[in-house]
Write a protein that holds these residues in place. Structure first.
Motif, short mmCIF file in Angstrom:
data_model
loop_
_atom_site.label_atom_id
_atom_site.label_comp_id
_atom_site.label_asym_id
_atom_site.label_seq_id
_atom_site.Cartn_x
_atom_site.Cartn_y
_atom_site.Cartn_z
N SER A 1 1.08 -1.61 0.46
CA SER A 1 -0.17 0.12 -0.04
C SER A 1 0.44 0.82 -0.18
CB SER A 1 -1.19 0.15 1.23
OG SER A 1 -1.92 -0.87 1.54
N VAL A 2 0.79 2.39 -1.09
CA VAL A 2 1.29 3.66 -1.01
C VAL A 2 0.55 4.59 -0.56
CG1 VAL A 2 2.79 4.75 -2.71
CG2 VAL A 2 3.22 2.04 -2.76
N LEU A 3 0.95 5.19 0.16
CA LEU A 3 0.81 7.02 0.60
C LEU A 3 1.62 7.58 -0.50
CD1 LEU A 3 -1.49 9.15 1.49
CD2 LEU A 3 -0.13 8.37 4.16
N PHE A 4 0.51 7.94 -1.28
CA PHE A 4 1.38 8.58 -2.59
C PHE A 4 1.60 10.56 -1.96
CE2 PHE A 4 -0.12 5.68 -5.43
CZ PHE A 4 1.22 5.17 -5.71
N GLU A 5 2.83 10.64 -1.95
CA GLU A 5 2.98 12.11 -1.36
C GLU A 5 3.13 13.67 -2.91
OE1 GLU A 5 6.12 12.20 1.75
OE2 GLU A 5 5.65 9.96 1.83
N LYS A 6 3.94 13.10 -3.74
CA LYS A 6 4.19 14.08 -4.43
C LYS A 6 4.49 13.41 -6.42
CE LYS A 6 8.63 14.54 -2.97
NZ LYS A 6 9.99 14.42 -1.72
N VAL B 1 -4.03 11.31 -7.28
CA VAL B 1 -3.25 10.23 -6.72
C VAL B 1 -2.99 10.86 -5.20
CG1 VAL B 1 -3.56 8.12 -7.89
CG2 VAL B 1 -1.04 9.45 -6.85
N GLN B 2 -2.64 11.84 -5.19
CA GLN B 2 -1.46 12.73 -4.30
C GLN B 2 -2.61 12.80 -2.94
OE1 GLN B 2 -1.81 16.27 -2.02
NE2 GLN B 2 0.52 16.49 -2.31
N GLY B 3 -2.11 11.88 -2.07
CA GLY B 3 -2.71 11.95 -0.49
C GLY B 3 -3.85 10.61 -0.50
N GLU B 4 -3.03 9.89 -1.11
CA GLU B 4 -4.13 8.81 -1.06
C GLU B 4 -3.34 7.68 -1.24
OE1 GLU B 4 -7.05 7.79 -4.00
OE2 GLU B 4 -7.96 10.14 -3.80
N ILE B 5 -4.11 6.65 -0.72
CA ILE B 5 -3.72 5.27 -0.66
C ILE B 5 -3.99 4.55 -1.69
CG2 ILE B 5 -3.36 3.55 1.33
CD1 ILE B 5 -3.45 4.85 3.43
N ARG B 6 -2.98 3.88 -2.52
CA ARG B 6 -3.67 2.81 -3.59
C ARG B 6 -2.47 1.82 -2.99
NH1 ARG B 6 -5.46 5.04 -7.34
NH2 ARG B 6 -7.16 6.85 -7.59
#
Ligand code: SAH
Ligand code: SF4
Ligand code: F3S
Length: 435
Positions: free
Chosen positions: A382-387, A413-418
């Motif tokens: 799971s990745v929390l996208f930052e930038k 997707v910035q700020g989301e967990i995918r």
């Protein structure tokens, strides 16, 4: 409207300094300052400093030297030194560098607005007290601006452990915990500003006692904060890893499977001389217990090579411990003599011995890190996208294991967990595709 004054702040040292710098910017915001990214147009320059090793402390003076011309061009420019060097050296800083206007220790920066008044009136300001008033209570509420998805939150400060090599108990003072309700409120405010992941900070974060059930109690309370998706904490001491905290690693979904648990050395003789108050064996048993609760946990550590009296055999014990534990990543340092610490009295090892040991230790740690990164290929994380990443169309974020992960993705997707499938491993990051 008056034009805002510009504050340039440069941060050294640990994450607690990163957090403190944010709070100092906010504190001076009340005096009409906005942050600037360059010292050239600043009305005030603040260095938030670190005293942990000699190199870190000396950096401050070379950095100050670079501001001489700026100060000559603009006599209204005020220069301040904050953080652990400020605490350790106090007035000595102004003696060595008379262009410094302000010296503020890590426990006193809530007094910065008043100190700013003083320096504007042409006096020097020095505050390195350990005041009774809680700086976090006195500070303004946090700014309400939209911010990135990850944040640090200091919950505990200071250290009572007195490891023989370490300045922190002297620069940060005794262990103090912030009350849980204040921490929870601050976490809620951060979530309202867009934060999804909070890293709880403390010099000895697992000695936190602002909740009746310690750090585990605080984590479970934060688990209930809607919109907060991920919790981390750092830095922990092995002797404060209690059963409730270990269990939380197995049962709290929001608590990420990553643990920074420094051991410093693998020889019992050296651990004793360091005043770490545990054996290598006890540390290894502790890791087994934590891994039983959370088998996929990524373990990180800190190591010091060349502590006074360290023999080749002692060093080999450290290497053996590393081989047995297997770290996902770790930090390692050459012992640095710190004035005022007990170990500073002892005879030092030759530099070339320390250099050689550091090299072999880092080679082993790098091998383990590479192995860990390689073993992620083919897995889903799971990745929390930052930038956005360096290449066009790429976004970057952190996996639950704190690995940096790049993937082709839309900026939305910035700020989301995918969910991301890992397809490649680089020396310090992973590449993946959205699933
Ligand atoms: N509270 C944390 C770490 C604080 S300092 C803990 O107990 O682990 C961060 C790291 O700097 C330490 O873990 C140690 O590895 C390193 N360090 C501290 N003092 C040092 C010194 N005098 N020389 C070299 N490394 C040092
Ligand atoms: Fe320093 Fe030891 Fe305290 Fe960590 S536990 S901050 S290394 S004295
Ligand atoms: Fe450095 Fe102070 Fe942090 S000495 S590591 S900035 S607590």
């Amino acid at each position: 409207m008056t034009t805002p004054k510009k504050l340039y702040i440069k941060t050294y040292g640990c994450q607690m300094n990163v957090y403190d710098s944010e709070r100092m910017v906010e504190a001076l915001g009340g005096k009409g300052y906005v942050e600037t990214k360059s010292p050239d147009d600043a009305d005030m320059i603040l260095l938030n400093t670190c005293h942990i090793r000699e190199k870190a402390a000396e950096k401050v003076y070379s950095e100050l030297g670079r501001y001489k011309d700026l100060k000559a061009e603009n006599p209204d420019l005020k220069i301040g030194v904050a953080g652990c060097v400020a605490q350790a050296e106090g007035e000595e800083i102004i003696r060595r560098q008379p262009m410094v206007d302000l010296v503020v220790g890590p426990q006193s920066y809530h007094r910065l607005p008043a100190m700013e008044d003083a320096v504007r009136n042409g006096t020097k300001a020095l505050d390195t007290d350990f005041p009774d008033d809680d700086k976090f209570d006195t500070l303004k509420k946090r700014a309400k601006a939209k911010r990135g998805p990850t944040a640090f939150l200091t919950v505990q400060e200071g250290c009572d452990k007195f490891c023989a090599f370490c300045v922190v108990p002297y620069t940060r003072g005794a262990e103090v915990s912030r009350p849980a309700d204040r921490v929870i409120r601050e976490a809620q405010e951060l979530v309202e500003c867009g934060v999804r992941e909070i890293t709880l900070l403390g010099q000895n974060v697992n000695a936190y006692n602002g909740h009746e059930n310690g750090l585990a109690g605080l984590i479970w309370a934060l688990d209930k904060v809607d919109g907060l998706e991920r919790i981390r904490f750092t830095t922990s001491h092995p002797n404060d890893m209690d059963d409730a905290l270990i269990e939380a690693h197995g049962t709290c979904d929001k608590l990420m499977p990553y643990l920074h648990l420094p051991v410093q050395a693998g020889s019992d003789r050296i651990l004793k001389a360091m005043n770490r108050k545990h054996t290598a064996e006890a540390y290894i048993r502790l890791i087994e217990k934590i891994r039983a609760a959370r088998p996929d946990l990524l373990l990180s550590g800190d190591f010091i090579v060349g502590f006074p009296g360290e023999t080749d055999a002692d060093f080999e014990d450290t290497m053996a411990l590393i081989r047995e534990v297997h770290y996902g990543q770790a930090y390692s340092f050459k012992y640095s003599t710190r004035p005022g610490t007990p170990a500073a009295e002892k005879p030092q090892l030759p530099d070339d011995v320390m250099d050689a040991r550091l090299q072999s230790l880092q080679a082993l740690l790098r091998e383990q890190q590479t192995h860990t990164l390689d073993s992620m290929v083919g897995k889903e994380v799971s990745v929390l996208f930052e930038k956005s990443g360096r290449e066009a169309g790429q976004m970057i974020g952190k996996s639950e294991y704190l690995h940096a992960v790049f993937a082709e993705a839309d900026p939305s997707v910035q700020g989301e967990i995918r969910r991301v499938r890992i397809i490649s491993a680089n020396p310090n990051s992973l590449g993946g595709i959205l699933v």
